[in-house]
Design a protein around this motif. Structure first.
Motif, PDB file in Angstrom:
ATOM      1  N   PHE A   9       0.842  -1.184   0.000  1.00  0.00           N
ATOM      2  CA  PHE A   9       0.000   0.000   0.000  1.00  0.00           C
ATOM      3  C   PHE A   9       0.883   1.241   0.000  1.00  0.00           C
ATOM      4  N   ASP A  10       0.337   2.301  -0.551  1.00  0.00           N
ATOM      5  CA  ASP A  10       0.994   3.603  -0.558  1.00  0.00           C
ATOM      6  C   ASP A  10       0.162   4.522   0.312  1.00  0.00           C
ATOM      7  N   ALA A  11       0.823   5.261   1.185  1.00  0.00           N
ATOM      8  CA  ALA A  11       0.091   6.133   2.097  1.00  0.00           C
ATOM      9  C   ALA A  11       0.967   7.316   2.495  1.00  0.00           C
ATOM     10  N   ALA A  12       0.290   8.365   2.940  1.00  0.00           N
ATOM     11  CA  ALA A  12       0.977   9.578   3.404  1.00  0.00           C
ATOM     12  C   ALA A  12       0.843   9.685   4.908  1.00  0.00           C
ATOM     13  N   HIS A  13       1.758  10.442   5.498  1.00  0.00           N
ATOM     14  CA  HIS A  13       1.676  10.756   6.921  1.00  0.00           C
ATOM     15  C   HIS A  13       2.560  11.948   7.220  1.00  0.00           C
ATOM     16  N   SER A  14       2.404  12.465   8.419  1.00  0.00           N
ATOM     17  CA  SER A  14       3.326  13.469   8.937  1.00  0.00           C
ATOM     18  C   SER A  14       3.629  13.082  10.370  1.00  0.00           C
ATOM     19  N   LEU A  15       4.851  13.356  10.761  1.00  0.00           N
ATOM     20  CA  LEU A  15       5.309  13.031  12.109  1.00  0.00           C
ATOM     21  C   LEU A  15       5.638  14.337  12.821  1.00  0.00           C
ATOM     22  N   THR A  16       4.622  14.900  13.444  1.00  0.00           N
ATOM     23  CA  THR A  16       4.752  16.241  14.027  1.00  0.00           C
ATOM     24  C   THR A  16       5.699  16.291  15.211  1.00  0.00           C
ATOM     25  N   GLN A  17       6.038  15.165  15.794  1.00  0.00           N
ATOM     26  CA  GLN A  17       6.968  15.173  16.923  1.00  0.00           C
ATOM     27  C   GLN A  17       8.354  15.678  16.528  1.00  0.00           C
ATOM     28  N   TYR A  18       8.647  15.729  15.224  1.00  0.00           N
ATOM     29  CA  TYR A  18       9.945  16.222  14.763  1.00  0.00           C
ATOM     30  C   TYR A  18      10.038  17.740  14.767  1.00  0.00           C
ATOM     31  N   GLY A  19       8.919  18.412  14.813  1.00  0.00           N
ATOM     32  CA  GLY A  19       8.941  19.869  14.900  1.00  0.00           C
ATOM     33  C   GLY A  19       9.018  20.550  13.551  1.00  0.00           C
ATOM     34  N   PRO A  20       8.704  21.847  13.539  1.00  0.00           N
ATOM     35  CA  PRO A  20       8.676  22.631  12.292  1.00  0.00           C
ATOM     36  C   PRO A  20      10.029  22.597  11.570  1.00  0.00           C
ATOM     37  N   GLY A  21       9.953  22.513  10.265  1.00  0.00           N
ATOM     38  CA  GLY A  21      11.167  22.542   9.451  1.00  0.00           C
ATOM     39  C   GLY A  21      11.781  21.184   9.184  1.00  0.00           C
ATOM     40  N   HIS A  22      11.486  20.190   9.992  1.00  0.00           N
ATOM     41  CA  HIS A  22      12.041  18.850   9.758  1.00  0.00           C
ATOM     42  C   HIS A  22      11.257  18.191   8.622  1.00  0.00           C
ATOM     43  N   ASN A  24      10.314  15.212   8.087  1.00  0.00           N
ATOM     44  CA  ASN A  24       9.303  14.250   8.525  1.00  0.00           C
ATOM     45  C   ASN A  24       8.064  14.918   9.107  1.00  0.00           C
ATOM     46  N   ALA A  25       8.173  16.179   9.490  1.00  0.00           N
ATOM     47  CA  ALA A  25       7.017  16.892  10.038  1.00  0.00           C
ATOM     48  C   ALA A  25       6.046  17.300   8.935  1.00  0.00           C
ATOM     49  N   ARG A  26       6.564  17.425   7.716  1.00  0.00           N
ATOM     50  CA  ARG A  26       5.688  17.763   6.585  1.00  0.00           C
ATOM     51  C   ARG A  26       4.959  16.506   6.104  1.00  0.00           C
ATOM     52  N   VAL A  27       3.855  16.697   5.415  1.00  0.00           N
ATOM     53  CA  VAL A  27       3.151  15.567   4.816  1.00  0.00           C
ATOM     54  C   VAL A  27       4.045  14.967   3.733  1.00  0.00           C
ATOM     55  N   HIS A  28       4.238  13.676   3.822  1.00  0.00           N
ATOM     56  CA  HIS A  28       5.042  12.954   2.834  1.00  0.00           C
ATOM     57  C   HIS A  28       4.506  11.532   2.752  1.00  0.00           C
ATOM     58  N   GLY A  29       4.910  10.809   1.734  1.00  0.00           N
ATOM     59  CA  GLY A  29       4.363   9.477   1.534  1.00  0.00           C
ATOM     60  C   GLY A  29       5.425   8.411   1.383  1.00  0.00           C
ATOM     61  N   HIS A  30       4.982   7.182   1.518  1.00  0.00           N
ATOM     62  CA  HIS A  30       5.851   6.014   1.375  1.00  0.00           C
ATOM     63  C   HIS A  30       5.084   4.908   0.667  1.00  0.00           C
ATOM     64  N   SER A  31       5.839   4.004   0.070  1.00  0.00           N
ATOM     65  CA  SER A  31       5.299   2.730  -0.363  1.00  0.00           C
ATOM     66  C   SER A  31       5.617   1.740   0.745  1.00  0.00           C
ATOM     67  N   PHE A  32       4.599   1.082   1.254  1.00  0.00           N
ATOM     68  CA  PHE A  32       4.741   0.140   2.355  1.00  0.00           C
ATOM     69  C   PHE A  32       4.503  -1.277   1.848  1.00  0.00           C
ATOM     70  N   ARG A  33       5.129  -2.206   2.544  1.00  0.00           N
ATOM     71  CA  ARG A  33       4.879  -3.636   2.332  1.00  0.00           C
ATOM     72  C   ARG A  33       4.657  -4.230   3.716  1.00  0.00           C
ATOM     73  N   ALA A  34       3.588  -4.981   3.875  1.00  0.00           N
ATOM     74  CA  ALA A  34       3.305  -5.613   5.162  1.00  0.00           C
ATOM     75  C   ALA A  34       3.266  -7.120   4.980  1.00  0.00           C
ATOM     76  N   ARG A  35       3.976  -7.815   5.834  1.00  0.00           N
ATOM     77  CA  ARG A  35       4.018  -9.282   5.825  1.00  0.00           C
ATOM     78  C   ARG A  35       3.275  -9.767   7.068  1.00  0.00           C
ATOM     79  N   ILE A  36       2.242 -10.555   6.865  1.00  0.00           N
ATOM     80  CA  ILE A  36       1.423 -11.068   7.958  1.00  0.00           C
ATOM     81  C   ILE A  36       1.626 -12.575   8.011  1.00  0.00           C
TER      82      ILE A  36
END
Length: 161
Positions: A9-22, A24-36
């Motif tokens: 799956f492809d999804a976006a997220h932001s990690l606000t714990q990094y603070g302004p300017g970082h 990872n704090a901005r909205v960005h996306g990744h391609s994920f692979r999950a193995r169950i």
């Protein structure tokens, strides 16, 4: 015996714990692979679970994640790899009671998180709260050193506290 399937799956997220300017704090996306991974013994049909059922459960989960903003998914919390594993486990556990591992990958970054954890049985009305491990009724590895008993509430095997 272990049975494994993967979803992408492809999804976006932001990690606000990094603070302004970082970045990872901005909205960005990744391609994920999950193995169950499921663990168990084959049934009378020679299967731990029917692959069609396994696939349908995973496809339902994939649709909830794919091309969505992970920050907006109820119950996920901060959308880290760790929290994705925990959230996916809790979402899948009811339909896939023999779940034994979830690993979520961000292959482009060489990152992954593997969760082989536990879940707490949510029905203490019929028996005391306990930890349900979803493993066969044999003595566990060194990390637990307890023996297993059947849980009538969640139908998994549990370690006696």
């Amino acid at each position: 015996m272990k049975l494994t399937r993967e979803i992408l799956f492809d999804a976006a997220h932001s990690l606000t714990q990094y603070g302004p300017g970082h970045p990872n704090a901005r909205v960005h996306g990744h391609s994920f692979r999950a193995r169950i991974t499921l663990s168990g013994a084959p049934d009378a049909n020679g299967q731990i679970i029917d692959f069609d059922k396994f696939g349908a459960v995973l496809e339902s989960l994939r649709k909830r994640l794919d091309h969505n903003m992970l920050n907006d998914i109820d119950g996920l919390g901060t959308p880290t790899l760790e929290n994705l594993c925990l959230w996916m486990w809790s979402e899948l556990h009811g339909d896939l009671p023999y779940i034994s591992a979830i690993e979520v990958f961000r292959d482009s970054l060489g990152q992954s998180c593997l969760y082989e954890g536990e879940t707490i049985c949510a029905s203490p009305a019929t028996q005391p709260a306990h930890t349900c491990w979803g493993k066969p009724p044999t003595c566990p590895p060194l990390r637990m050193r307890r023996c297993w008993s059947a849980c009538r509430t969640c139908l998994l095997y549990t370690s006696d506290a």
